[in-house]
Design an enzyme around this catalytic site. Sequence first.
Site, PDB file in Angstrom:
ATOM      1  CG  LEU A  45      33.874  20.027  56.762  1.00  0.00           C
ATOM      2  CD1 LEU A  45      34.487  18.893  55.942  1.00  0.00           C
ATOM      3  CD2 LEU A  45      34.953  20.968  57.261  1.00  0.00           C
TER       4      LEU A  45
ATOM      5  CD1 TRP B 227      28.236  30.057  54.302  1.00  0.00           C
ATOM      6  CD2 TRP B 227      27.740  29.640  56.439  1.00  0.00           C
ATOM      7  NE1 TRP B 227      27.604  31.163  54.811  1.00  0.00           N
ATOM      8  CE2 TRP B 227      27.282  30.935  56.128  1.00  0.00           C
ATOM      9  CE3 TRP B 227      27.526  29.146  57.729  1.00  0.00           C
ATOM     10  CZ2 TRP B 227      26.636  31.748  57.057  1.00  0.00           C
ATOM     11  CZ3 TRP B 227      26.889  29.956  58.645  1.00  0.00           C
ATOM     12  CH2 TRP B 227      26.460  31.237  58.308  1.00  0.00           C
ATOM     13  N   GLY B 228      25.681  26.928  54.761  1.00  0.00           N
ATOM     14  CA  GLY B 228      24.482  26.996  53.934  1.00  0.00           C
ATOM     15  C   GLY B 228      23.637  25.744  54.022  1.00  0.00           C
ATOM     16  CG  ASN B 229      23.692  20.903  54.556  1.00  0.00           C
ATOM     17  OD1 ASN B 229      22.880  20.723  55.447  1.00  0.00           O
ATOM     18  ND2 ASN B 229      24.038  19.962  53.711  1.00  0.00           N
ATOM     19  CB  VAL B 230      20.020  24.151  58.130  1.00  0.00           C
ATOM     20  CG1 VAL B 230      19.569  24.218  59.586  1.00  0.00           C
ATOM     21  CG2 VAL B 230      19.778  25.489  57.434  1.00  0.00           C
TER      22      VAL B 230
ATOM     23  CG  ASN C 293      26.085  17.138  45.449  1.00  0.00           C
ATOM     24  OD1 ASN C 293      25.853  16.750  46.590  1.00  0.00           O
ATOM     25  ND2 ASN C 293      25.428  18.137  44.899  1.00  0.00           N
TER      26      ASN C 293
ATOM     27  CD  GLU D 146      27.782  22.514  44.516  1.00  0.00           C
ATOM     28  OE1 GLU D 146      27.471  21.720  45.425  1.00  0.00           O
ATOM     29  OE2 GLU D 146      28.900  23.064  44.444  1.00  0.00           O
TER      30      GLU D 146
ATOM     31  CG  HIS E 292      22.684  21.155  46.310  1.00  0.00           C
ATOM     32  ND1 HIS E 292      23.296  20.204  47.092  1.00  0.00           N
ATOM     33  CD2 HIS E 292      23.687  21.878  45.755  1.00  0.00           C
ATOM     34  CE1 HIS E 292      24.605  20.343  47.026  1.00  0.00           C
ATOM     35  NE2 HIS E 292      24.869  21.358  46.224  1.00  0.00           N
TER      36      HIS E 292
ATOM     37  CG  ASP F 145      19.086  17.598  45.618  1.00  0.00           C
ATOM     38  OD1 ASP F 145      19.328  18.482  46.467  1.00  0.00           O
ATOM     39  OD2 ASP F 145      19.856  16.630  45.409  1.00  0.00           O
TER      40      ASP F 145
ATOM     41  CG  ASN G 173      27.580  15.154  57.755  1.00  0.00           C
ATOM     42  OD1 ASN G 173      27.754  16.222  58.329  1.00  0.00           O
ATOM     43  ND2 ASN G 173      28.563  14.301  57.536  1.00  0.00           N
TER      44      ASN G 173
ATOM     45  CB  CYS H 163      21.741  13.821  49.136  1.00  0.00           C
ATOM     46  SG  CYS H 163      21.241  15.539  49.320  1.00  0.00           S
TER      47      CYS H 163
END
Length: 447
Positions: A23, A25-28, A112, A176, A252, A254, A365, A371
């Site tokens: 879900l 986008w931007g997190n490879v 987050n 975030e 992010h 981090d 994930n 995180c």
Amino acid sequence: MASKAIEANFDGLVGPTHNYAGLSWGNVASKSNVHAVSNPREAALQGLQKMKRLADRGYVQGILPPQERPHIPTLRRLGFSGSDADVLRAAARANPVILAAAASASCMWTANAATVSPSADTADHRVHFTPANLSAKFHRSIEHVETGRALRSIFADEAFFAHHPALPSVSQFGDEGAANHTRLCAGYGDPGVELFVYGQAAFDETAPAPVRYPARQTLEASQAIARLHGLSDRHAVFAQQNPNAIDAGVFHNDVIAVGNGNVLFYHQLAFLDEDRVLAEIRARLEGTELVPIRVAEADVPLEDAVASYLFNSQLLNLPDGGMMLAVPGECREIRSVSAYLDALVASGGPIRAVEVFDVKQSMRNGGGPACLRLRVALTHQELAAMHAGVLLTDQLYERLTIWVEGHYRHELSQDDLADPMLLDESRHALDELSGILGLGSIYDFQR
């Protein structure tokens, strides 16, 4: 004189619906494992084992509970009606992605969950909490209500703790949480410098911004939180993340930098204006000198830093001085990163040890050790004033392990999310968990 204080880490307990829906986008990592079959039981046990290892080392370790998922109230707001089973079936037929979003266990990443300012920095000398609105992603934007309830239940004494609602859930105030916030200080009870890292200035169309992936944190959100928390200019520094890093998958801060005490461990490409950022921190840091550890692109290419989550590690004080870096196992699987870590420990600098933690279910994930935790600096009085039922002990660890083994599935696919039995299993588990942790009725289904 500064109060004696500790840093407590509150890890998110992985929820029963942990799955790989891709879900983010931007997190490879999130996108690369889309639709793989997950193992919620293994994920939760890995998280608990990480917490236990740190608690056994003497660190104060707390737990934040998972949220109700699938979240039926959200699906009802979107027009799905009937019984709860009807709602699940209708959502699955109409749009499986919406159902996957309402079923996401993403609250496990408590970096987050909120931004936290310790009492040593704030105008009223209370610990301030602001849940993150996470407005960039629908599946995360629904978290802040239950996050706020949990934090208010744990940190209830208004003499010591102040709670703010999440910022408006619009892109201009995208927030975030602690994933884009770190604190540098001489000691946890001393006045510190809170470093707010943002992706773009929302109200300045001429400002630098990423092109490929969206910037999730805005300058305006970071400034608003600093105001809400009563931070003076000497306690806050605002730094823009390098847009090229965001476009490389550093969604992010981090994922590319981590700080603790007077040490800032970061990649060469972390900040847009590195020299200014370091100068402002040095000018505000009291009682100690900033120790920047800059990782060069030549030593660890940005692609390897993202793949290994080198910087999404926990930087922790060792009891005899120096610091330990708690890294995901992937850091030892990538040659450049593993070699760098060996050289880092051998260099004689403040980072004296590296320990590997297996959090593969989370990593697939897109979330590493950092995180999974929310850092809260507390004086001994504040620690005594909080709800102790969420602090990990040997007895609580054993009870939660049994709880996970009794309630969590071994396998979960996207098709399983529409199963009414999964919803019943999850609610039954969470109802029991809120009793174990002594948090009261924090879930919608309990109200």
